[in-house]
Design a protein around this motif. Structure first.
Motif, PDB file in Angstrom:
ATOM      1  N   LEU A 147     -47.114 -49.452  63.398  1.00 61.83           N
ATOM      2  CA  LEU A 147     -48.515 -49.314  63.582  1.00 61.83           C
ATOM      3  C   LEU A 147     -49.238 -48.567  62.274  1.00 61.83           C
ATOM      4  O   LEU A 147     -48.559 -47.666  61.999  1.00 61.83           O
ATOM      5  CB  LEU A 147     -49.032 -48.714  64.852  1.00 61.83           C
ATOM      6  N   GLN A 148     -50.108 -49.408  61.546  1.00 63.05           N
ATOM      7  CA  GLN A 148     -50.760 -48.475  60.466  1.00 63.05           C
ATOM      8  C   GLN A 148     -51.491 -47.448  60.962  1.00 63.05           C
ATOM      9  O   GLN A 148     -52.336 -47.497  61.900  1.00 63.05           O
ATOM     10  CB  GLN A 148     -51.757 -49.540  59.705  1.00 63.05           C
ATOM     11  N   GLU A 149     -51.386 -46.277  60.225  1.00 59.71           N
ATOM     12  CA  GLU A 149     -51.818 -44.887  60.705  1.00 59.71           C
ATOM     13  C   GLU A 149     -53.441 -44.991  60.960  1.00 59.71           C
ATOM     14  O   GLU A 149     -53.859 -44.544  61.819  1.00 59.71           O
ATOM     15  CB  GLU A 149     -51.462 -43.960  59.962  1.00 59.71           C
ATOM     16  N   PRO A 150     -54.220 -45.576  60.010  1.00 60.90           N
ATOM     17  CA  PRO A 150     -55.804 -45.816  60.144  1.00 60.90           C
ATOM     18  C   PRO A 150     -55.907 -46.381  61.538  1.00 60.90           C
ATOM     19  O   PRO A 150     -57.049 -45.944  62.014  1.00 60.90           O
ATOM     20  CB  PRO A 150     -56.013 -46.417  59.007  1.00 60.90           C
ATOM     21  N   ILE A 151     -55.017 -47.488  61.787  1.00 59.43           N
ATOM     22  CA  ILE A 151     -55.536 -48.139  63.202  1.00 59.43           C
ATOM     23  C   ILE A 151     -55.367 -47.128  64.371  1.00 59.43           C
ATOM     24  O   ILE A 151     -55.973 -47.115  65.338  1.00 59.43           O
ATOM     25  CB  ILE A 151     -54.699 -49.375  63.216  1.00 59.43           C
ATOM     26  N   ALA A 152     -54.198 -46.481  64.345  1.00 59.31           N
ATOM     27  CA  ALA A 152     -53.992 -45.530  65.311  1.00 59.31           C
ATOM     28  C   ALA A 152     -55.093 -44.268  65.472  1.00 59.31           C
ATOM     29  O   ALA A 152     -55.386 -44.112  66.556  1.00 59.31           O
ATOM     30  CB  ALA A 152     -52.523 -44.829  64.985  1.00 59.31           C
ATOM     31  N   ALA A 153     -55.308 -43.729  64.401  1.00 60.24           N
ATOM     32  CA  ALA A 153     -56.454 -42.995  64.412  1.00 60.24           C
ATOM     33  C   ALA A 153     -57.800 -43.807  64.859  1.00 60.24           C
ATOM     34  O   ALA A 153     -58.380 -42.739  65.572  1.00 60.24           O
ATOM     35  CB  ALA A 153     -56.737 -42.470  62.976  1.00 60.24           C
ATOM     36  N   SER A 154     -57.959 -44.611  64.484  1.00 58.97           N
ATOM     37  CA  SER A 154     -59.157 -45.354  65.142  1.00 58.97           C
ATOM     38  C   SER A 154     -59.126 -45.649  66.435  1.00 58.97           C
ATOM     39  O   SER A 154     -60.159 -45.314  67.292  1.00 58.97           O
ATOM     40  CB  SER A 154     -59.423 -46.719  64.387  1.00 58.97           C
ATOM     41  N   LEU A 155     -57.939 -45.910  67.030  1.00 57.75           N
ATOM     42  CA  LEU A 155     -57.524 -46.149  68.663  1.00 57.75           C
ATOM     43  C   LEU A 155     -57.898 -44.873  68.944  1.00 57.75           C
ATOM     44  O   LEU A 155     -58.765 -44.569  70.119  1.00 57.75           O
ATOM     45  CB  LEU A 155     -56.461 -46.691  68.970  1.00 57.75           C
ATOM     46  N   ALA A 156     -57.422 -43.628  68.666  1.00 54.28           N
ATOM     47  CA  ALA A 156     -57.700 -42.260  69.308  1.00 54.28           C
ATOM     48  C   ALA A 156     -59.017 -42.026  69.182  1.00 54.28           C
ATOM     49  O   ALA A 156     -59.717 -41.319  70.218  1.00 54.28           O
ATOM     50  CB  ALA A 156     -56.907 -41.316  68.365  1.00 54.28           C
ATOM     51  N   PHE A 157     -59.781 -42.200  68.067  1.00 50.35           N
ATOM     52  CA  PHE A 157     -61.509 -41.818  68.137  1.00 50.35           C
ATOM     53  C   PHE A 157     -62.048 -42.819  68.920  1.00 50.35           C
ATOM     54  O   PHE A 157     -62.884 -42.178  69.716  1.00 50.35           O
ATOM     55  CB  PHE A 157     -61.892 -42.380  66.699  1.00 50.35           C
ATOM     56  N   ALA A 158     -61.838 -44.232  68.884  1.00 52.32           N
ATOM     57  CA  ALA A 158     -62.666 -45.007  69.681  1.00 52.32           C
ATOM     58  C   ALA A 158     -62.319 -44.765  71.245  1.00 52.32           C
ATOM     59  O   ALA A 158     -63.394 -45.039  72.046  1.00 52.32           O
ATOM     60  CB  ALA A 158     -62.504 -46.483  69.297  1.00 52.32           C
ATOM     61  N   ASN A 159     -61.260 -44.629  71.673  1.00 48.19           N
ATOM     62  CA  ASN A 159     -60.769 -44.401  73.151  1.00 48.19           C
ATOM     63  C   ASN A 159     -61.352 -42.822  73.498  1.00 48.19           C
ATOM     64  O   ASN A 159     -61.230 -42.858  74.769  1.00 48.19           O
ATOM     65  CB  ASN A 159     -59.433 -44.572  73.470  1.00 48.19           C
ATOM     66  N   LYS A 160     -61.742 -42.233  72.652  1.00 45.29           N
ATOM     67  CA  LYS A 160     -62.253 -40.811  73.405  1.00 45.29           C
ATOM     68  C   LYS A 160     -63.791 -40.618  73.567  1.00 45.29           C
ATOM     69  O   LYS A 160     -64.166 -39.933  74.182  1.00 45.29           O
ATOM     70  CB  LYS A 160     -62.135 -39.942  71.976  1.00 45.29           C
ATOM     71  N   GLN A 161     -64.476 -41.942  72.946  1.00 44.16           N
ATOM     72  CA  GLN A 161     -65.967 -41.975  73.096  1.00 44.16           C
ATOM     73  C   GLN A 161     -66.231 -42.403  74.669  1.00 44.16           C
ATOM     74  O   GLN A 161     -65.512 -43.208  75.250  1.00 44.16           O
ATOM     75  CB  GLN A 161     -66.510 -43.021  72.452  1.00 44.16           C
ATOM     76  N   LYS A 187     -64.369 -52.027  62.317  1.00 42.70           N
ATOM     77  CA  LYS A 187     -65.322 -52.456  62.976  1.00 42.70           C
ATOM     78  C   LYS A 187     -65.056 -52.808  64.252  1.00 42.70           C
ATOM     79  O   LYS A 187     -63.790 -53.361  64.420  1.00 42.70           O
ATOM     80  CB  LYS A 187     -66.282 -53.414  62.329  1.00 42.70           C
ATOM     81  N   ILE A 188     -65.925 -53.088  65.526  1.00 40.49           N
ATOM     82  CA  ILE A 188     -65.346 -53.523  66.617  1.00 40.49           C
ATOM     83  C   ILE A 188     -66.478 -54.851  67.059  1.00 40.49           C
ATOM     84  O   ILE A 188     -67.395 -54.927  66.549  1.00 40.49           O
ATOM     85  CB  ILE A 188     -65.745 -52.538  67.800  1.00 40.49           C
ATOM     86  N   VAL A 189     -65.712 -55.815  67.139  1.00 41.35           N
ATOM     87  CA  VAL A 189     -66.094 -57.205  67.466  1.00 41.35           C
ATOM     88  C   VAL A 189     -65.674 -57.777  68.703  1.00 41.35           C
ATOM     89  O   VAL A 189     -64.330 -57.734  69.276  1.00 41.35           O
ATOM     90  CB  VAL A 189     -65.694 -58.268  66.173  1.00 41.35           C
ATOM     91  N   ASP A 190     -66.595 -58.020  69.869  1.00 41.82           N
ATOM     92  CA  ASP A 190     -66.262 -58.464  71.154  1.00 41.82           C
ATOM     93  C   ASP A 190     -65.193 -57.428  72.034  1.00 41.82           C
ATOM     94  O   ASP A 190     -64.289 -57.923  72.254  1.00 41.82           O
ATOM     95  CB  ASP A 190     -65.752 -59.808  71.134  1.00 41.82           C
ATOM     96  N   GLY A 471     -61.441 -50.820  80.034  1.00 38.98           N
ATOM     97  CA  GLY A 471     -62.031 -49.614  79.712  1.00 38.98           C
ATOM     98  C   GLY A 471     -61.769 -49.254  78.253  1.00 38.98           C
ATOM     99  O   GLY A 471     -62.325 -47.986  77.905  1.00 38.98           O
ATOM    100  N   LYS A 472     -60.922 -49.621  77.501  1.00 36.32           N
ATOM    101  CA  LYS A 472     -60.219 -49.022  76.492  1.00 36.32           C
ATOM    102  C   LYS A 472     -60.119 -50.021  75.446  1.00 36.32           C
ATOM    103  O   LYS A 472     -60.196 -51.374  75.386  1.00 36.32           O
ATOM    104  CB  LYS A 472     -58.886 -48.181  76.402  1.00 36.32           C
ATOM    105  N   PHE A 473     -60.507 -49.371  74.163  1.00 38.63           N
ATOM    106  CA  PHE A 473     -60.217 -50.503  73.117  1.00 38.63           C
ATOM    107  C   PHE A 473     -59.027 -50.932  72.614  1.00 38.63           C
ATOM    108  O   PHE A 473     -57.804 -50.091  72.739  1.00 38.63           O
ATOM    109  CB  PHE A 473     -61.070 -49.851  71.700  1.00 38.63           C
ATOM    110  N   ASN A 474     -58.727 -52.127  72.032  1.00 39.75           N
ATOM    111  CA  ASN A 474     -57.534 -52.573  71.653  1.00 39.75           C
ATOM    112  C   ASN A 474     -57.750 -52.956  70.112  1.00 39.75           C
ATOM    113  O   ASN A 474     -58.874 -53.003  69.749  1.00 39.75           O
ATOM    114  CB  ASN A 474     -56.756 -53.732  72.357  1.00 39.75           C
ATOM    115  N   ILE A 475     -56.640 -53.581  69.680  1.00 42.69           N
ATOM    116  CA  ILE A 475     -56.768 -53.690  68.174  1.00 42.69           C
ATOM    117  C   ILE A 475     -56.597 -55.396  68.099  1.00 42.69           C
ATOM    118  O   ILE A 475     -55.959 -56.012  68.675  1.00 42.69           O
ATOM    119  CB  ILE A 475     -55.805 -53.215  67.122  1.00 42.69           C
TER     120      ILE A 475
END
Length: 826
Positions: A147-161, A187-190, A471-475
């Protein structure tokens, strides 16, 4: 039943972490010795044991020759580290595997995970990615997903909101770690997160700041104190007098760096030649020696914005990730130069591991068939499901529908959730089915479709797994960090060029089949071969500046029959989400197939070869400079001159590297060489595209005029087919794509012109004007000229065609230099 992976690892340059997803939350495991979440990525070898982490780091000052760190930066290289205490060598893969095994000991629950998600920098190429997977396999994980690190960081950020609606925009992830830098546009789409673009540098991070303290502050100070003319070389060379001190200084420099994030000054204390040295370093001094590096990282962010035609107003915020973002200057420069709000709400140290665990909670283990697995009765049925459902939702139920093809009469189905929390019951299988699936909250839900025969016995069928995150974001997949191309022959220019297969930022996995032409006869009795060479890099670069991924060599001795020039070879390339590359080549004429799966794990860097590459690039730059000046394109000439100066700097730095240099500078210089090669290739590209585009429109108009004169409907249809996707290939900005269209128009125009007498009359007059002595056989040329005059008198144009062709073949070959050996395909 499917099983989720759940375990995620951040394998970092400086520190590593392991986390687990369970019941909608993520837990970071702590070291049972000291209860710290982070494990320093440091390995020490004693006479009787291996030590990992903080204890290993403490040994740097006592026994630096047997302590190793920052080996992630050499992942995928041929570098190895000599261990005096064991008298053997350790590769970066082996050292990484030791760290990964130590992380497994953090799992206090007694679980022994068989599969894991390991993060990598987004800019890791295929070789570095495969090396990381091997480290995971060597550590005891049967299955490793990357898993690419920026994606992992984005998941941590988004799922914290708390409020997911606040993320319906675009943001940047600025990830500056211990050894690597990545910036990603997200970005988040659908309800799905997408990385739409990224940039990065695998040799930019906190380690470089530590080195800057040593080389730009400590070394100059020592040289002022005494006679140390070759101090830097003696520090960096494995056999150097002060190499032991170098490792000690790296540790002390890191400590100074951390102190300066909170204090205006820090002291560094060490001993050299039995002399105690005390040096005070101020934050201002530190910032002065790292300023250009931080500025470079900000420039990469600007590059993404420019490439995507975005302004600061289009970006919601910059999410700061990575331990090096604690440095005050980093936040200051990012804020001041981008004018975009900075978000530091997630823990820079743990965000990547947290995101890896979120991702692992949505991934299933690809377990092999086992004897305990449920046995199906009866023969498999040819049933296929085409499903439709929302993969991410905030609702507690999700509508699922499927179109079923195949013999459904008398069959039934049942949908069950993997954790047993939902069961649809057994229902008749029809051509269209639908269900409202009950979801467990804040987690990934996996459902299995079971198929039964008339006696309610479960039977084998092609049923997909349904995966829905509640309830959580996926990639939405992972983007490819670089173009993947094959090398083909360019006979017109007596060289090779790249043909794009998979484009940068395309979402993995990917598959494509192309058909290429064999460019030369390959006889079974000869020594020639056909090469299918796959590389990673920019499609606009010269092949030599890209990273080779694999090559299928079809030798003459492999052939069942001679391979004839002009025959076709069908090439299928496939790359998985974890970057395994498979290549299959089929010789259609010979009905032979060759295939191989490539997972290269080592990139060789040879100092001599690196010097030679630089020399060739400099010569190419000189030729471009001469061309631009002759056309009075002085701005382009100035750009090339800057590239030449940069090449000289790289060359000078190469000359200072010893054969046993312990740093990763040669890999940095090799990376710099690749980027300069790409800059050189792109310099003047706009002018080249402009010229080829003008040529295209001239050929298009001439071809259309020729067709209209003939009033040939069939050829008008062919003309319209050639030019149908004009806007697409012109906007591609690819010289070779536009040139290929010109060739198609020329072929069509020639089909018409070759039947017109004036075509052959004009051609004859041209060849007749060539001095007879300039032909390879003057006597034969004179006879054909005489035959041509007689054919003109009789108006025998078929005979004139023969004369023209014979005179053409009697002209001398004007091509200079050695002929291209090439790949044999084009």
């Amino acid at each position: 039943m499917s099983q989720q992976i759940n375990f995620g690892i951040d394998l970092g340059t400086t520190n590593s972490l392991i986390a687990r997803f369970q019941n909608g939350t993520v837990e970071i495991f702590k070291n049972p010795f000291g209860q710290k979440e982070t494990l320093p990525s440091v390995v020490a070898f004693r006479k009787d044991r291996i030590i990992v982490g903080d204890k290993a780091r403490e040994l740097i000052e006592k026994d630096p020759e047997n302590v190793f760190s920052s080996f992630k930066r050499k992942m995928g290289t041929s570098e190895s580290f000599f261990v005096p205490n064991s008298s053997d060598f350790k590769t970066p893969v082996e050292l990484s595997a030791i760290v990964l095994r130590e992380l497994r000991n953090f799992i206090y629950t007694g679980e022994k995970p068989d599969a894991v998600v390991i993060t990598i920098p987004a800019s890791f190429d295929t070789i570095q990615s495969n090396a990381t997977k091997k480290a995971g396999n060597d550590a005891g994980f049967r299955e490793v997903q990357l898993l690419q690190e920026p994606i992992a960081a984005s998941l941590a950020f988004a799922n914290k909101q708390v409020n997911a609606a606040s993320l319906q925009g675009q943001w940047l992830v600025y990830d500056l770690g211990g050894g690597t830098f990545d910036v990603a546009l997200v970005k988040i789409v659908d309800g799905e997160m997408r990385v739409t673009d990224h940039e990065g540098d695998n040799y930019l991070g906190g380690v470089d700041f530590d080195i800057a303290i040593i080389e730009k502050l400590v070394v100059p100070h020592l040289q002022q104190q005494g006679a140390y003319p070759e101090l830097l070389t003696e520090l960096r060379s494995a056999r150097g007098k002060y190499n032991t001190l170098y490792h000690i200084l790296l540790k002390k420099a890191e400590e100074v760096k951390v102190q300066l994030s909170n204090s205006p000054s820090a002291e560094i204390e060490f001993e050299i030649d039995e002399q105690d040295i005390y040096l005070t370093i101020t934050r201002e001094q530190f910032e002065s020696v790292i300023y250009d590096t931080i500025q470079y990282s900000v420039d990469l962010v600007k590059k993404i914005l420019d490439r995507n035609h975005l302004s600061a107003a289009d970006i919601m915020e910059v999410v700061m990730i990575g331990g090096s973002t604690y440095i005050p200057l980093v936040k200051q420069l990012v804020t001041a130069q981008l004018d975009i709000p900075v978000n530091c709400s997630v823990d820079p140290t743990t965000a990547v591991a947290t995101g890896a665990a979120w991702y692992a909670g949505t991934r299933s283990v690809s377990a092999p068939e086992s004897p305990e697995k449920r046995q199906h009765s009866g023969a498999p049925v040819n049933i296929h499901f085409k499903t439709a459902y929302q993969k991410n939702t905030a609702d507690k139920e999700e509508y699922f529908t499927a179109i079923v093809t195949g013999p459904v009469t008398g069959l039934s189905y049942r949908i069950v959730r993997a954790d047993g929390g939902y069961d649809s019951g057994i229902k008749p299988l029809q051509e269209r089915i639908s269900e409202m699936l009950l979801l467990a909250e804040n987690t990934n839900n996996q459902f299995n479709i079971l198929v039964f025969d008339a006696a309610h016995h479960e039977i084998s069928a092609d049923t997909p797994v349904i995966s829905i995150t509640q309830g959580k974001f996926n990639i939405h997949g992972q983007p490819l960090p670089n173009d993947i191309c094959i090398e083909i022959d360019d006979l017109e220019n007596n060289t090779t060029k790249l043909e794009l297969i998979f484009e940068k930022n395309a979402i993995l996995p990917l598959r494509k089949t192309i058909v290429k032409e064999v460019m030369k006869n390959i006889l079974r009795t000869g020594q020639d071969s056909l090469l299918i060479h796959v590389v990673e890099g920019s499609r606009y670069a010269v092949p030599g500046s890209c990273v080779p991924l694999g090559m299928i060599e079809i030798k003459s001795t492999d052939l069942l029959t001679d391979l004839v020039k002009g025959s076709d070879v069908e090439i299928t390339l496939q790359i998985s989400e974890s970057r395994d590359l498979s290549v299959k080549a089929v010789l259609l004429m010979n009905e032979q197939e060759f295939s191989e799966v490539f997972n290269p794990q080592v990139r060789q860097i040879n100092i001599g070869k690196l010097k030679d590459d630089i020399r060739q690039l400099y010569q190419k730059a000189a030729a471009k400079m001469k061309s631009f000046k002759s056309r009075q394109q002085y701005e382009l000439a100035a750009a090339v001159q800057q590239i030449q100066e940069d090449l000289n700097q790289v060359s000078s730095r190469i000359d200072t590297i010893s054969d046993d240099d312990v740093t990763d500078e040669k890999y940095q210089l090799e990376e710099k060489k690749r980027k300069l090669a790409q800059q050189l290739d792109s310099t003047g590209k706009d002018q080249q595209i402009l010229e080829i585009t003008e040529q295209y429109f001239k050929r298009k108009e001439y071809c259309l005029q020729t067709i209209r004169e003939q009033e040939d409907d069939s050829r008008i249809a062919r003309f319209e087919k050639i030019t149908a996707d004009e806007s697409s290939y012109l906007s591609s900005q690819s010289y070779y794509t536009i040139k290929a269209k010109i060739d198609e128009l020329d072929d069509l125009g020639w089909e018409i012109r070759r039947n017109k007498p004036e075509t052959w009359i004009n051609a004859y007059y041209y060849y007749a004007s060539v001095t007879t002595d300039d032909y390879t056989d003057p006597q034969k040329a004179a006879r054909f000229k005489d035959a041509g005059e007689k054919a003109l008198e009789r108006k025998n144009y078929d005979e004139l065609k023969v004369v023209v062709n014979q005179l053409y073949h009697l002209l001398p070959d004007t091509k200079e230099g050695d002929q291209l050996k090439g790949t044999g395909i084009g």
